[in-house]
Scaffold this active site. Sequence first.
Site, PDB file in Angstrom:
ATOM      1  N   ARG A  71      -4.672  10.733   4.462  1.00  0.00           N
ATOM      2  CA  ARG A  71      -3.613  11.689   4.677  1.00  0.00           C
ATOM      3  C   ARG A  71      -2.615  11.748   3.527  1.00  0.00           C
ATOM      4  NH1 ARG A  71      -0.919  14.575   8.628  1.00  0.00           N
ATOM      5  NH2 ARG A  71       1.181  14.494   7.834  1.00  0.00           N
ATOM      6  N   LYS A  89       0.847  -1.210   0.000  1.00  0.00           N
ATOM      7  CA  LYS A  89       0.000   0.000   0.000  1.00  0.00           C
ATOM      8  C   LYS A  89       0.877   1.254   0.000  1.00  0.00           C
ATOM      9  CE  LYS A  89      -1.763   1.584   4.029  1.00  0.00           C
ATOM     10  NZ  LYS A  89      -1.522   2.989   4.371  1.00  0.00           N
ATOM     11  N   ASN A  90       1.843   1.288   0.915  1.00  0.00           N
ATOM     12  CA  ASN A  90       2.601   2.530   1.101  1.00  0.00           C
ATOM     13  C   ASN A  90       3.630   2.789   0.004  1.00  0.00           C
ATOM     14  OD1 ASN A  90       1.058   3.067   3.275  1.00  0.00           O
ATOM     15  ND2 ASN A  90       2.599   2.541   4.821  1.00  0.00           N
ATOM     16  N   ASP A 116       4.699  20.611   8.479  1.00  0.00           N
ATOM     17  CA  ASP A 116       5.709  21.675   8.418  1.00  0.00           C
ATOM     18  C   ASP A 116       6.910  21.314   7.532  1.00  0.00           C
ATOM     19  OD1 ASP A 116       6.029  19.721  10.487  1.00  0.00           O
ATOM     20  OD2 ASP A 116       7.676  20.878  11.324  1.00  0.00           O
ATOM     21  N   CYS A 168      -5.107  12.595  13.035  1.00  0.00           N
ATOM     22  CA  CYS A 168      -5.734  11.302  12.817  1.00  0.00           C
ATOM     23  C   CYS A 168      -5.550  10.486  14.081  1.00  0.00           C
ATOM     24  CB  CYS A 168      -5.147  10.601  11.597  1.00  0.00           C
ATOM     25  SG  CYS A 168      -3.477  10.044  11.844  1.00  0.00           S
ATOM     26  N   LYS A 219      13.882  16.228  10.682  1.00  0.00           N
ATOM     27  CA  LYS A 219      13.369  14.986  11.235  1.00  0.00           C
ATOM     28  C   LYS A 219      13.107  14.067  10.037  1.00  0.00           C
ATOM     29  CE  LYS A 219       9.483  13.716  14.138  1.00  0.00           C
ATOM     30  NZ  LYS A 219       8.395  14.216  14.958  1.00  0.00           N
ATOM     31  N   ARG A 259       0.248  14.787  13.518  1.00  0.00           N
ATOM     32  CA  ARG A 259       0.819  14.644  12.177  1.00  0.00           C
ATOM     33  C   ARG A 259       0.871  15.957  11.374  1.00  0.00           C
ATOM     34  NH1 ARG A 259      -1.207   9.088   9.658  1.00  0.00           N
ATOM     35  NH2 ARG A 259       0.787   9.159   8.609  1.00  0.00           N
ATOM     36  N   ASP A 317       4.827   0.713  11.938  1.00  0.00           N
ATOM     37  CA  ASP A 317       3.633   0.058  11.389  1.00  0.00           C
ATOM     38  C   ASP A 317       3.522  -1.409  11.798  1.00  0.00           C
ATOM     39  OD1 ASP A 317       2.898   2.409  10.237  1.00  0.00           O
ATOM     40  OD2 ASP A 317       3.515   1.885   8.202  1.00  0.00           O
ATOM     41  N   ARG A 320      -8.552  -0.805   4.578  1.00  0.00           N
ATOM     42  CA  ARG A 320      -7.674   0.232   4.025  1.00  0.00           C
ATOM     43  C   ARG A 320      -6.319  -0.355   3.635  1.00  0.00           C
ATOM     44  NH1 ARG A 320      -6.581   4.964   7.688  1.00  0.00           N
ATOM     45  NH2 ARG A 320      -5.283   5.296   5.879  1.00  0.00           N
ATOM     46  N   SER A 374      11.186  12.002   7.581  1.00  0.00           N
ATOM     47  CA  SER A 374       9.771  11.872   7.213  1.00  0.00           C
ATOM     48  C   SER A 374       9.659  11.153   5.868  1.00  0.00           C
ATOM     49  CB  SER A 374       9.116  13.253   7.104  1.00  0.00           C
ATOM     50  OG  SER A 374       7.905  13.158   6.374  1.00  0.00           O
ATOM     51  N   VAL A 375       8.911  10.077   5.868  1.00  0.00           N
ATOM     52  CA  VAL A 375       8.705   9.314   4.633  1.00  0.00           C
ATOM     53  C   VAL A 375       7.959  10.179   3.613  1.00  0.00           C
ATOM     54  CG1 VAL A 375       7.615   7.265   3.631  1.00  0.00           C
ATOM     55  CG2 VAL A 375       8.680   7.130   5.898  1.00  0.00           C
TER      56      VAL A 375
HETATM   57  C1  EPZ Z   1       4.257   7.002   6.329  1.00  0.00           C
HETATM   58  O1  EPZ Z   1       3.487   8.054   6.880  1.00  0.00           O
HETATM   59  C2  EPZ Z   1       3.341   5.822   6.234  1.00  0.00           C
HETATM   60  N1  EPZ Z   1       2.195   6.150   5.386  1.00  0.00           N
HETATM   61  C3  EPZ Z   1       2.857   5.429   7.621  1.00  0.00           C
HETATM   62  O2  EPZ Z   1       2.066   4.269   7.516  1.00  0.00           O
HETATM   63  C4  EPZ Z   1       4.073   5.121   8.496  1.00  0.00           C
HETATM   64  O3  EPZ Z   1       3.636   4.849   9.810  1.00  0.00           O
HETATM   65  C5  EPZ Z   1       5.016   6.314   8.509  1.00  0.00           C
HETATM   66  O4  EPZ Z   1       5.371   6.676   7.146  1.00  0.00           O
HETATM   67  C6  EPZ Z   1       6.304   6.060   9.271  1.00  0.00           C
HETATM   68  O5  EPZ Z   1       6.954   4.954   8.732  1.00  0.00           O
HETATM   69  C7  EPZ Z   1       2.278   5.993   4.079  1.00  0.00           C
HETATM   70  O6  EPZ Z   1       3.315   5.638   3.527  1.00  0.00           O
HETATM   71  C8  EPZ Z   1       1.054   6.249   3.287  1.00  0.00           C
HETATM   72  P1  EPZ Z   1       6.257  10.397   8.390  1.00  0.00           P
HETATM   73  P2  EPZ Z   1       4.023   9.548   6.871  1.00  0.00           P
HETATM   74  O7  EPZ Z   1       6.127  11.693   7.706  1.00  0.00           O
HETATM   75  O8  EPZ Z   1       4.852   9.742   5.667  1.00  0.00           O
HETATM   76  C9  EPZ Z   1       6.435  13.761  11.738  1.00  0.00           C
HETATM   77  C10 EPZ Z   1       0.125   2.969   7.816  1.00  0.00           C
HETATM   78  O9  EPZ Z   1      -0.399   2.422   8.830  1.00  0.00           O
HETATM   79  N2  EPZ Z   1       6.260  14.802  10.715  1.00  0.00           N
HETATM   80  O10 EPZ Z   1       7.467   9.569   8.123  1.00  0.00           O
HETATM   81  O11 EPZ Z   1       2.859  10.423   7.089  1.00  0.00           O
HETATM   82  C11 EPZ Z   1       5.215  12.889  11.930  1.00  0.00           C
HETATM   83  O12 EPZ Z   1       4.241  13.522  12.721  1.00  0.00           O
HETATM   84  C12 EPZ Z   1       0.666   4.370   7.871  1.00  0.00           C
HETATM   85  O13 EPZ Z   1       0.201   2.396   6.726  1.00  0.00           O
HETATM   86  C13 EPZ Z   1       6.399  16.114  11.097  1.00  0.00           C
HETATM   87  O14 EPZ Z   1       6.673  16.446  12.256  1.00  0.00           O
HETATM   88  O15 EPZ Z   1       4.946   9.533   8.162  1.00  0.00           O
HETATM   89  C14 EPZ Z   1       5.821  11.674  12.579  1.00  0.00           C
HETATM   90  O16 EPZ Z   1       6.012  11.922  13.941  1.00  0.00           O
HETATM   91  C15 EPZ Z   1       0.359   5.087   9.147  1.00  0.00           C
HETATM   92  N3  EPZ Z   1       6.211  17.076  10.137  1.00  0.00           N
HETATM   93  C16 EPZ Z   1       7.179  11.576  11.899  1.00  0.00           C
HETATM   94  O17 EPZ Z   1       7.433  12.858  11.318  1.00  0.00           O
HETATM   95  C17 EPZ Z   1       5.930  16.779   8.853  1.00  0.00           C
HETATM   96  O18 EPZ Z   1       5.778  17.696   8.036  1.00  0.00           O
HETATM   97  C18 EPZ Z   1       7.278  10.537  10.802  1.00  0.00           C
HETATM   98  O19 EPZ Z   1       6.147  10.660   9.957  1.00  0.00           O
HETATM   99  C19 EPZ Z   1       5.807  15.430   8.479  1.00  0.00           C
HETATM  100  C20 EPZ Z   1       5.987  14.444   9.437  1.00  0.00           C
END
Ligand code: EPZ
Length: 429
Positions: free
Chosen positions: A102, A22-23, A134, A126, A171, A131, A316, A408, A173-174
Amino acid sequence: MDRIRIVGGNPLTGNIPISGAKNAALPLMIASLLTDDTLTLENVPHLADVEQLIRILGNHGVDYTVNGRRERQSEGYSRTISFSARNIVDTTAPYELVSKMRASFWVIGPLLARTGEAKVSLPGGCAIGTRPVDLFIDGLQALGADIDVDNGYVVAKAKNRLTGNRYVFPKVSVGATHVLMMAATLARSETVLENAAREPEVVNLAECLNAMGARITGAGTPTITIEGVDSLSGARHRVIPDRIETGTYAMAVAMTGGDVILEGARADLLQSALDVIARTGAEITETNSGIRVMRNGAGIAPVDVVTEPFPGFPTDLQAQFMGLMTMSKGKSKITETIFENRFMHVQELARLGAHITLSGQTAIVEGVSKLKGAPVMATDLRASVSLVIAGLAAEGETTVNRVYHLDRGFERLEEKLSRCGAVIERISG
Ligand code: EPZ
């Protein structure tokens, strides 16, 4: 609303085909916005999130066709879908659509890079935390975008094309890595992203973008370099197998006992999780067709884990691992470092008889010798599947409500598990 009914106690034995991730599929689908040519994706899982993103992309003018017959290798689960964003008819992603999923916020990168503008609703919080976005805003500004946040929308403009730059993620972020990488493919000159996410889904996207004519190196390492090009073409690309689905079923077998081949799974995509599962007492081997997971007789050993960005233990899989630890022969400590509120499953696992105490971002799980089935409530995708795993090992009947969370992200979950001997069925209505 559909429910899943499970009668626990059976070991799992047989084969489970692993679906496309999915991701990985979601950002790849969004990448279709970068070209007026056709992007064909193979091994796209049939999931509610994929269908939702098809609707969201359709709103921007993306047409799609589902090609050919279902693939034999994955036993009819995943599909080949072609996306064509020849005419982008709308550069606004409205709240009604973005709030449902999202990841749809990520359209901001390709829309801005290709058309010079994008207006995308803030996704909001969520179940797993606030989430914020920034990093997306900072990063796109570093590439020269003008950005305003107005009435709940991020309004981004780059009338004279984005310009390459060096951006250091404060930080990992994926999502922000996906978006900046996509945006930079069409920017003027070179972009260097530092402290980028190294997840396999980032690598899968970079490979697809390169097949479309992008010039990206370093994906899978903390430093990604993108040499901007004037335009991208179409391509044909395969979605990687779902490492979270793989880890979920591996943990299910580690919990119920049994012997299962996870067909098409790739160990290199989740080595840290497989190492942890092996330490709990399951035997894990790579085979020609995938990954074999076995556990016989001996109990489940407690193991401590801390969630981390790739290549660490994935957030995850945290809920599922907690499910497994509820029946370990001792005490384990599970620390969540990625999301602030990802322990919603704790209360529900307790309903099955689990002993878990929470202290900030750490859960202490004291293993019990048996769980007992009960009605439980799914709160998010991974939390709900942890309840399924626990239900498979619990005595008696467990009903998981709000199954739409599972739909989902898990393709034909009850079918895959029941073919391995689980007593599990969907109850409609
Ligand atoms: C991806 O979400 C995945 N979603 C998530 O899977 C997964 O848990 C996550 O990466 C971490 O591996 C998809 O790929 C669709 P992040 P993402 O940005 O990209 C903070 C599932 O169950 N952050 O890496 O949204 C954020 O709050 C889902 O399949 C900021 O602070 O995650 C978190 O604490 C859930 N500012 C951290 O970074 C930002 O602008 C990592 O989040 C963006 C993120």
